[in-house]
Every structure is written in C-alpha cells, then in structure tokens.
Design a protein around this motif. Structure first.
Motif, PDB file in Angstrom:
ATOM      1  N   ALA A 183       0.851  -1.189   0.000  1.00 47.67           N
ATOM      2  CA  ALA A 183       0.000   0.000   0.000  1.00 47.67           C
ATOM      3  C   ALA A 183       0.884   1.235   0.000  1.00 47.67           C
ATOM      4  O   ALA A 183       2.040   1.210   0.446  1.00 47.67           O
ATOM      5  CB  ALA A 183      -0.927   0.009   1.210  1.00 47.67           C
ATOM      6  N   ALA A 184       0.313   2.323  -0.500  1.00 43.45           N
ATOM      7  CA  ALA A 184       1.042   3.589  -0.517  1.00 43.45           C
ATOM      8  C   ALA A 184       1.081   4.227   0.859  1.00 43.45           C
ATOM      9  O   ALA A 184       1.996   5.002   1.170  1.00 43.45           O
ATOM     10  CB  ALA A 184       0.404   4.549  -1.524  1.00 43.45           C
ATOM     11  N   THR A 185       0.093   3.904   1.707  1.00 43.63           N
ATOM     12  CA  THR A 185       0.042   4.401   3.081  1.00 43.63           C
ATOM     13  C   THR A 185      -0.412   3.273   3.989  1.00 43.63           C
ATOM     14  O   THR A 185      -1.058   2.313   3.522  1.00 43.63           O
ATOM     15  CB  THR A 185      -0.945   5.582   3.215  1.00 43.63           C
ATOM     16  OG1 THR A 185      -2.284   5.087   3.067  1.00 43.63           O
ATOM     17  CG2 THR A 185      -0.665   6.661   2.173  1.00 43.63           C
ATOM     18  N   PRO A 227      -5.374   2.046   0.202  1.00 45.27           N
ATOM     19  CA  PRO A 227      -5.878   0.686  -0.037  1.00 45.27           C
ATOM     20  C   PRO A 227      -4.751  -0.310  -0.323  1.00 45.27           C
ATOM     21  O   PRO A 227      -3.722   0.058  -0.892  1.00 45.27           O
ATOM     22  CB  PRO A 227      -6.771   0.873  -1.270  1.00 45.27           C
ATOM     23  CG  PRO A 227      -6.161   2.025  -1.996  1.00 45.27           C
ATOM     24  CD  PRO A 227      -5.650   2.953  -0.937  1.00 45.27           C
ATOM     25  N   TRP A 228      -4.990  -1.566   0.075  1.00 45.29           N
ATOM     26  CA  TRP A 228      -3.998  -2.617  -0.085  1.00 45.29           C
ATOM     27  C   TRP A 228      -4.193  -3.325  -1.426  1.00 45.29           C
ATOM     28  O   TRP A 228      -5.318  -3.638  -1.814  1.00 45.29           O
ATOM     29  CB  TRP A 228      -4.109  -3.628   1.059  1.00 45.29           C
ATOM     30  CG  TRP A 228      -3.701  -3.036   2.379  1.00 45.29           C
ATOM     31  CD1 TRP A 228      -4.493  -2.396   3.279  1.00 45.29           C
ATOM     32  CD2 TRP A 228      -2.374  -3.007   2.906  1.00 45.29           C
ATOM     33  NE1 TRP A 228      -3.761  -1.967   4.346  1.00 45.29           N
ATOM     34  CE2 TRP A 228      -2.442  -2.338   4.157  1.00 45.29           C
ATOM     35  CE3 TRP A 228      -1.135  -3.476   2.479  1.00 45.29           C
ATOM     36  CZ2 TRP A 228      -1.330  -2.127   4.968  1.00 45.29           C
ATOM     37  CZ3 TRP A 228      -0.029  -3.289   3.279  1.00 45.29           C
ATOM     38  CH2 TRP A 228      -0.123  -2.615   4.502  1.00 45.29           C
ATOM     39  N   ARG A 229      -3.082  -3.528  -2.104  1.00 44.48           N
ATOM     40  CA  ARG A 229      -3.114  -4.210  -3.392  1.00 44.48           C
ATOM     41  C   ARG A 229      -2.299  -5.496  -3.298  1.00 44.48           C
ATOM     42  O   ARG A 229      -1.226  -5.526  -2.708  1.00 44.48           O
ATOM     43  CB  ARG A 229      -2.541  -3.318  -4.492  1.00 44.48           C
ATOM     44  CG  ARG A 229      -3.238  -1.973  -4.640  1.00 44.48           C
ATOM     45  CD  ARG A 229      -2.586  -1.187  -5.757  1.00 44.48           C
ATOM     46  NE  ARG A 229      -2.854   0.239  -5.661  1.00 44.48           N
ATOM     47  CZ  ARG A 229      -2.256   1.169  -6.398  1.00 44.48           C
ATOM     48  NH1 ARG A 229      -1.333   0.800  -7.276  1.00 44.48           N
ATOM     49  NH2 ARG A 229      -2.553   2.447  -6.254  1.00 44.48           N
ATOM     50  N   HIS A 254       5.871   3.037  -9.010  1.00 47.96           N
ATOM     51  CA  HIS A 254       6.752   3.284  -7.856  1.00 47.96           C
ATOM     52  C   HIS A 254       6.420   2.249  -6.793  1.00 47.96           C
ATOM     53  O   HIS A 254       5.272   1.796  -6.679  1.00 47.96           O
ATOM     54  CB  HIS A 254       6.573   4.702  -7.307  1.00 47.96           C
ATOM     55  CG  HIS A 254       5.145   5.036  -6.975  1.00 47.96           C
ATOM     56  ND1 HIS A 254       4.522   4.620  -5.816  1.00 47.96           N
ATOM     57  CD2 HIS A 254       4.206   5.739  -7.673  1.00 47.96           C
ATOM     58  CE1 HIS A 254       3.274   5.061  -5.797  1.00 47.96           C
ATOM     59  NE2 HIS A 254       3.052   5.741  -6.912  1.00 47.96           N
ATOM     60  N   PRO A 255       7.390   1.838  -5.988  1.00 46.80           N
ATOM     61  CA  PRO A 255       7.149   0.785  -4.999  1.00 46.80           C
ATOM     62  C   PRO A 255       6.236   1.265  -3.890  1.00 46.80           C
ATOM     63  O   PRO A 255       6.074   2.465  -3.662  1.00 46.80           O
ATOM     64  CB  PRO A 255       8.548   0.446  -4.487  1.00 46.80           C
ATOM     65  CG  PRO A 255       9.366   1.657  -4.763  1.00 46.80           C
ATOM     66  CD  PRO A 255       8.808   2.266  -6.005  1.00 46.80           C
ATOM     67  N   PRO A 256       5.638   0.347  -3.152  1.00 43.20           N
ATOM     68  CA  PRO A 256       4.761   0.729  -2.046  1.00 43.20           C
ATOM     69  C   PRO A 256       5.561   1.272  -0.873  1.00 43.20           C
ATOM     70  O   PRO A 256       6.778   1.070  -0.774  1.00 43.20           O
ATOM     71  CB  PRO A 256       4.073  -0.587  -1.673  1.00 43.20           C
ATOM     72  CG  PRO A 256       5.086  -1.635  -2.048  1.00 43.20           C
ATOM     73  CD  PRO A 256       5.751  -1.116  -3.288  1.00 43.20           C
ATOM     74  N   LEU A 278       4.827  -3.467   7.346  1.00 40.78           N
ATOM     75  CA  LEU A 278       6.196  -3.013   7.570  1.00 40.78           C
ATOM     76  C   LEU A 278       6.564  -1.949   6.539  1.00 40.78           C
ATOM     77  O   LEU A 278       6.255  -2.092   5.354  1.00 40.78           O
ATOM     78  CB  LEU A 278       7.187  -4.178   7.430  1.00 40.78           C
ATOM     79  CG  LEU A 278       7.103  -5.325   8.441  1.00 40.78           C
ATOM     80  CD1 LEU A 278       8.033  -6.447   8.009  1.00 40.78           C
ATOM     81  CD2 LEU A 278       7.466  -4.842   9.834  1.00 40.78           C
ATOM     82  N   THR A 279       7.238  -0.906   7.011  1.00 39.16           N
ATOM     83  CA  THR A 279       7.847   0.068   6.109  1.00 39.16           C
ATOM     84  C   THR A 279       9.301  -0.328   5.892  1.00 39.16           C
ATOM     85  O   THR A 279       9.818  -1.256   6.540  1.00 39.16           O
ATOM     86  CB  THR A 279       7.784   1.477   6.695  1.00 39.16           C
ATOM     87  OG1 THR A 279       8.597   1.521   7.884  1.00 39.16           O
ATOM     88  CG2 THR A 279       6.343   1.866   7.039  1.00 39.16           C
TER      89      THR A 279
END
Length: 466
Positions: free
Chosen positions: A340-342, A346-348, A417-419, A456-457
């Motif tokens: 996800a971007a945040t 939303p989760w992909r 761009h990566p999550p 996890l970031t």
C-alpha cells in the motif's frame, strides 16, 4: 572381448533415456537462467557470493567458488543450454566426446545445485544429477548400451518408487486408511488445471488411487529386474502412473524424469552388437563398483525405522535416497503478499506465476518448469521457519522495487513506484464447490486466517532485520 557387457536389445531404450535426459537438463538450465538473478544473483534473495564466503568448497563443491558474478552465473547456464542441445545430436560422436559432453552437463548443473541453497533443496535436483552422471556411461549409438549402466538406471528408478512408497506407508496415517487423496489434490504444492476435477472425484475413486499408488510403488518396482519381456510391463505401469500424476498437479520435472528412467527397463529389437573401447569398458565397471558401494546408504535408509526422504549422502549427489509426501496437509493455507502507498491502504495484492492467488484464476500448467519462489511460499504457509533467511529480504526488495525479484512475480500492483508499506497474510484456500463455481466463476474460495507478517515500512525492515 567386451561383448558380454553389451545389451543391444536396449538401443531404443538408450536413445529415449539420453534424449529425454538432455531435455530435462535443458529445462533445468532455462529455469536457472530465468530465475537466478532474483533468487541467487548479486541482488537476489540469497546471493551465491554470500554463500560461498561462509561455506567451503569441500562442503559444497562448485565452479562458483572461483567466480560468482551474475555474468559468470549466466555464462555457465548458457553453456549448459548449449551442451543440452548438443547432447540431442551427439549419438554419432566418438565415445570420448560423449563422455566429455555429459560430464560437462553434470559438472555445470551440480555446481548450480551445490550453491542453490534452499531453492535447490528438492529431490528432483539430485535425481537429475544422478541420472545425468550415469548417462555419461551409456555411450553413443555405435556401441552397444552397457548392461551394467542400464541396471543402475533401473536401481535408481527402484529407489525413487520404492522409497516413496515406504515413506508414505510409514508416515501419515491417511496413506494407510486410504484417505490421502481426499486432501492431496487440493493441498499439494502447485495445483494444475485439472486438480480441482481430480479433487472432486468420488471418495471411492480416491481410495482406488491410493491403492494403485501403493501397488505401483511397493510391488511393481521389484519387477524391473525381471527378464524381458516381463520387465517392460512394470516400466509401462510406472509411465502410466506418472502421466496420471502429471495431469493431477505440477511437480516440476519429477514425473517427466521418472518416465525417462522407466525407459531403461523397456526392451526392443536387438541392434547390431558393437564392443566399446577397452578404456570405456573399464570405466563402466569402475562406475558400477562405485554404485554397489554407494548402495549401502540408501538401502540402510529404506530398511531402517528412521527413513528420511530426498537425502544426498555425499557431495556428488550419487546414490541418493528419494521419496515424497510422507505427510499430507489437510488444510490449504496460502501466503498473500500485499502493499500500500500508506498504512491506511488501499492494499493491493501481488500476484505469483503459479501458486494460488486470485480465486478466479484457474491453476496454470507449469510443470515440467519449476517456479521455485512459488514452491517455497507453499512451505512457508505450512511453517514460517522455511522463510527464515530470505522472506524479510523479499519484503525489502518489494519496498525498494528491485527488478530481479519483481521479475519472479506474475503481477506487480505498483508498476510506477514501490509501495511504502507491505504485509503478508495467511489465507485459507479450498476448491470451490460446483454451486460456488456456477455462482461466482471462481476456482477457489478463500478466507483470511491470520497475520503472517504485520505491515512493515522500509525503516521497519531495516531496524528489525538489518
């Protein structure tokens, strides 16, 4: 002088075995070329360079102890591809050239397996190496096939089948009460396009399947050593059984290679006898004596109470023990990886090339190709310990958008761009019923079971795993 060693009635058998083996080598080298950068390369999940730094040559003999750059790995694999193709047309080569070519194939592929770490810990890797080693001494078509090598190929097939039968009978109780295939078609590592249909067969037919398996693996292999034409019958039974398995699931090249070995027991019209060179005959006898000595370890393993499966007793992968599915999982879990971007979504979902993911997708036909990451994720779903050493790095590569690893996937939901955050969940999967299939068009139904790895970031991954 050496005519007693020849078996001219196995000319066709030798042709089939060597050409199918060369094809299997080709598949193995192509699999390596298409996957090594993400798995074993300089930016891979378990780089070969790190492995050879900590594991000495004596424990893992390989050409890659001397050089292991991506270019060097690719060059060795391309050499293997070329040698595999050359082996298809080497029937009229001089005996020394035949031996040299097959020795090169064995040397290159054993170098890969010995540094392949967890990605190359499958029984069919050692099976290919052992069969490929024996192929060196089958010789080209202008000499009679050496009978001792044909016997050794039958002995190898015996260990594959009888070892697998014993481990089943001694292992999970579902093989003894004939219920194993109530579960296996659904829970096997890599279901195929027809696996759902096999799973939905009546329970009585599943029991027939198990009984047929026991007969093929525990009784039929002994008949491989009978005189002709009797020995051809068990070979045909094994081929039919392996074709059934190929239809019911994806097991890399295990079934294909087992069929290849079965041809070693198939007699035919005798070709003109021709003695081999003296040096080659002596070499055949030496190899035969070596395998007689090596037989001690797999025999001890098979007759002992603590039987293990798919074990190499030496660094050369010769005289191994084999077996499969001594235990059967009753419930299928799958690792579902999302980004996800945040943290709020939303989760992909990331897609994989072979393993179940999108419930609407029909399981693909993959074998005899081998999708190593997909297989290892099946093991992770059974026990997360199988991901120790590479799964955190896998998540890190997703956060960094590392191309070599992304190329192993079937679908990247973040092409631009990566999550910023990733996670891994466990889902319970089962084949859809007929009613569910008609209502949804889905081949699977799934429900979330638990977290596997929490969100996890990149900073989290670096702090937790370094």
């Amino acid at each position: 002088m050496w005519h007693w060693m020849g078996a001219p009635e196995y000319q066709a058998a030798r042709f089939a075995v060597t050409h199918l083996l060369a094809l299997t080598y080709l598949i193995g080298f192509v699999c390596f070329l298409r996957q090594f950068r993400g798995l074993l390369g300089e930016r891979g999940l378990t780089p070969v360079a790190r492995f050879v730094d900590r594991v000495p040559f004596g424990r893992a003999p390989s050409l890659f102890h001397f050089r292991c750059s991506d270019r060097w790995l690719a060059g060795a694999a391309w050499t293997g591809v070329a040698a595999s193709l050359l082996a298809q047309v080497a029937d009229l080569a001089p005996v020394w050239a035949w031996v040299a070519l097959w020795a090169l194939l064995w040397l290159l592929y054993s170098s890969i397996v010995n540094v392949g770490q967890i990605w190359y810990g499958f029984g069919w890797e050692s099976l290919l190496l052992e069969a490929g080693f024996l192929a060196m001494f089958l010789g080209p078509t202008h000499i009679s096939p050496p009978a001792p090598i044909l016997w050794l190929l039958c002995w190898l097939l015996f260990r594959v089948e009888f070892g697998a039968g014993l481990i089943k009978l001694r292992g999970d109780s579902c093989w003894r009460d004939l219920t194993a295939l109530h579960y296996h078609h659904e829970t096997q590592p890599m279901p195929g396009p027809l696996s759902r249909a096999f799973h939905r067969l009546p329970p009585s037919l599943h029991k027939v399947e198990v009984l047929a398996n026991h007969g093929t693996q525990l009784v039929v292999p002994f008949l491989l050593f009978a005189p002709q034409p009797v020995a051809t019958a068990p070979a045909v039974i094994i081929v039919v059984t392996q074709l059934w398995l190929m239809l019911s699931g994806n097991f890399a090249w295990l079934n294909f290679l087992t069929i290849t070995l079965a041809f070693a027991a198939v007699g035919g019209p005798a070709g003109p006898p021709s003695d081999p060179p003296g040096w080659f005959a002596v070499l055949v006898l030496a190899v035969t004596a070596l395998f007689v000595v090596l037989a001690y370890w797999p025999v001890r393993n098979m007759v002992g109470r603590g039987q293990v499966m798919n074990r190499s007793f030496n660094r050369l992968h010769l005289g191994n023990t084999y077996g499969a599915f001594g235990s059967i999982t009753r419930v299928r879990y799958e690792v579902v990886v999302l980004g996800a971007a945040t943290p709020d979504g939303p989760w992909r979902e990331y897609g994989f090339k072979g393993k179940p993911g999108d419930p609407a997708r029909r399981p693909p036909q993959v074998a005899p190709y081998h999708l190593r990451l997909d297989w290892l994720l099946w093991f992770v779903a059974i026990s997360p310990s199988y991901g120790r050493g590479w799964l955190p790095r896998f998540l890190r590569t997703l956060l960094l958008g590392e191309r070599p690893v992304l190329d192993l996937l079937g679908h990247n939901p973040f092409p631009d761009h990566p999550p910023a955050v990733v996670r891994a969940d466990l889902y319970r999967y089962r084949f859809s019923s007929a009613e569910e299939r008609r209502a949804t068009g889905h081949h699977w139904t799934r429900s979330r079971a638990s977290d596997l790895i929490p969100p996890l970031t990149l900073d989290d991954v670096e702090d937790a795993f370094g």
